[in-house]
Scaffold this active site. Structure first.
Site, mmCIF file in Angstrom:
data_model
loop_
_atom_site.group_PDB
_atom_site.id
_atom_site.type_symbol
_atom_site.label_atom_id
_atom_site.label_comp_id
_atom_site.label_asym_id
_atom_site.label_seq_id
_atom_site.Cartn_x
_atom_site.Cartn_y
_atom_site.Cartn_z
ATOM 1 C CG ASP A 27 1.733 -0.556 -3.859
ATOM 2 O OD1 ASP A 27 1.254 0.161 -2.981
ATOM 3 O OD2 ASP A 27 1.112 -0.890 -4.883
ATOM 4 C CD GLU A 59 0.881 -5.339 -3.550
ATOM 5 O OE1 GLU A 59 -0.270 -4.970 -3.267
ATOM 6 O OE2 GLU A 59 1.194 -5.839 -4.661
ATOM 7 C CD GLU A 95 -1.513 1.592 -3.779
ATOM 8 O OE1 GLU A 95 -2.648 2.061 -3.988
ATOM 9 O OE2 GLU A 95 -1.262 0.386 -3.785
#
Length: 292
Positions: free
Chosen positions: A106, A108, A104
């Protein structure tokens, strides 16, 4: 007899029409490129597929994923974040595989109370292990207009960019025993959800539902990468119309190194590689000797 001038004008008109079509196709269309993952009517595609909004209320958030899976590429998305009081909310733009031992990458965006800046939270998971957080403030208001957030992922490194300015690099250090995401194809995911147990000041500030529904807008999604062939471990041809393959070996030139140094000196608010309290026995291997 048809004049040469008429022929040239006709040709130019046809060329313009074809070029306009190709450019529109390259810009992407949410109807063609993504599928809703949750949120019912809180997920909306507007303006003929050029704009997508996600909303959050007390019942549910919303989200979507790319229809394609990719093994490396450059992924761009323009976002306009929640104005006003966004405390407790998290908007996302990230890549992820599925299952145990997933990879993953990311972006955010952690909301905050009115007048307080957003926090941009980045992380990298490899073979199910994350914990590689770096957090930043932005040098602009991300709620008043669209800004471009990009992930470059190639076999050598991962680069996070904001408006084409690099803010973080995660290098492949498999030779030093550090896992790196390179074998699992990933989809692009975006979502908006409530995380007031941790998102704003460690959970001290909760979501104020009197401001709901909260809405994040997305546009200009571009995935220029190697599309995974369904049912195969192979990767098919890239989906870049202009055959721009710079992402395959993209790194930082002198200008990029100066820009990332500026960002990290002025706008970084957390770096796991500097958190001695968290790692009293010594920093992770990838932190040693890393400048970025």
């Amino acid at each position: 007899m048809i004049s040469l001038a008429f022929f040239k004008a006709s040709f130019l008109l046809q060329f313009t029409i074809i070029a306009s079509f190709l450019l529109a196709a390259y810009a992407g269309n949410f109807y063609q490129d993504v599928a809703q993952t949750f949120g019912d009517q809180r997920f909306k595609i507007l303006e003929g597929g050029q704009l997508l909004t996600l909303s959050l209320d007390k019942t549910s958030g919303s989200g979507f994923q790319s229809k394609n899976e990719y093994l490396f590429g450059r992924f761009d998305m323009q976002l306009k974040l929640i104005p006003g009081n966004s405390a407790g909310t998290v908007a996302t733009f990230y890549l992820s595989s599925q299952g145990q031992g997933h990879d993953e990458i990311d972006f955010e965006f952690l909301g905050n109370s009115s007048g307080q800046p957003y926090t941009v939270h980045t992380n990298v998971y490899a073979q199910g292990k994350g914990g590689r957080e770096q957090r930043f403030r932005l040098w602009f208001d991300p709620t008043t207009s669209f800004h471009t957030y990009s992930i470059v992922w190639n076999p050598q490194r991962i680069i996070f960019l904001v408006d084409s300015i690099p803010i973080r690099v995660f290098n492949n250090q498999e030779s030093n025993g550090v896992p790196y995401p390179k074998n699992q194809a990933m989809r692009v995911y975006c979502s908006l959800w409530n995380a007031d147990d941790w998102a704003t000041q460690g959970g001290l500030v909760k979501t104020d539902w009197t401001f709901a529904p909260f809405t994040v807008s997305y546009r200009n999604f571009n995935a220029n990468g190697c599309v995974k062939v369904p049912g195969s471990s192979a990767c098919g041809s890239t989906n870049s119309l202009n055959n721009d393959q710079a992402w395959q070996s993209q790194g930082l030139d002198a200008k990029g190194r100066n820009r990332i140094r500026w960002v990290q000196q002025k706008f970084m608010i957390y770096n796991y590689c500097s958190d001695a309290t968290r790692f009293p026995q010594g920093f992770p291997t990838e932190c040693r000797g890393s400048r970025f």
